[in-house]
Design a protein around this motif. Structure first.
Motif, PDB file in Angstrom:
ATOM      1  N   CYS A 243       0.838  -1.200   0.000  1.00 29.84           N
ATOM      2  CA  CYS A 243       0.000   0.000   0.000  1.00 29.84           C
ATOM      3  C   CYS A 243       0.874   1.251   0.000  1.00 29.84           C
ATOM      4  CB  CYS A 243      -0.901   0.004   1.231  1.00 29.84           C
ATOM      5  SG  CYS A 243      -1.901   1.497   1.377  1.00 29.84           S
TER       6      CYS A 243
ATOM      7  N   THR B  16      -5.225   1.230   3.383  1.00 25.65           N
ATOM      8  CA  THR B  16      -5.439  -0.211   3.545  1.00 25.65           C
ATOM      9  C   THR B  16      -5.774  -0.584   4.989  1.00 25.65           C
ATOM     10  OG1 THR B  16      -4.518  -2.408   3.141  1.00 25.65           O
ATOM     11  CG2 THR B  16      -3.000  -0.736   3.963  1.00 25.65           C
TER      12      THR B  16
ATOM     13  N   ASN C 203      -5.174  -3.795   5.655  1.00 27.77           N
ATOM     14  CA  ASN C 203      -4.373  -5.020   5.671  1.00 27.77           C
ATOM     15  C   ASN C 203      -2.902  -4.684   5.459  1.00 27.77           C
ATOM     16  OD1 ASN C 203      -3.873  -7.803   5.744  1.00 27.77           O
ATOM     17  ND2 ASN C 203      -3.972  -7.947   3.509  1.00 27.77           N
TER      18      ASN C 203
ATOM     19  N   ASP D  66      -5.145  -3.415  -0.200  1.00 28.37           N
ATOM     20  CA  ASP D  66      -6.399  -4.174  -0.198  1.00 28.37           C
ATOM     21  C   ASP D  66      -7.419  -3.578  -1.172  1.00 28.37           C
ATOM     22  OD1 ASP D  66      -7.290  -1.909   1.076  1.00 28.37           O
ATOM     23  OD2 ASP D  66      -7.904  -2.904   2.929  1.00 28.37           O
TER      24      ASP D  66
END
Ligand code: FES
Length: 60
Positions: free
Chosen positions: A41, A46, A48, A53
């Motif tokens: 990212c 994100t 995650n 994501d």
């Protein structure tokens, strides 16, 4: 293994492939085994982290 390659996507993640080791800010390895390419990212949205994501699409 091949040399690491990083591809910076416009308004998206950074794609990493090849031979690399991914670590957190404490130096702990982050498991990426079995993945030929990862997407990191670059937008901060994100849920995650450090992986993309897809939330960057909401910011466009
Ligand atoms: S770059 Fe994809 S969620 Fe941040």
């Amino acid at each position: 293994m091949s040399e690491a390659k990083l591809v910076v996507k416009e308004k998206g993640p950074i794609l990493v492939s090849g031979d690399f080791t991914l670590c957190d800010d404490k130096g702990n390895n982050i498991d990426t085994q079995g993945k030929a390419t990862i997407a990191l990212c670059a937008c901060g949205l994100t849920e995650n982290g450090p992986f993309c994501d897809g939330k960057h699409k909401q910011a466009q």
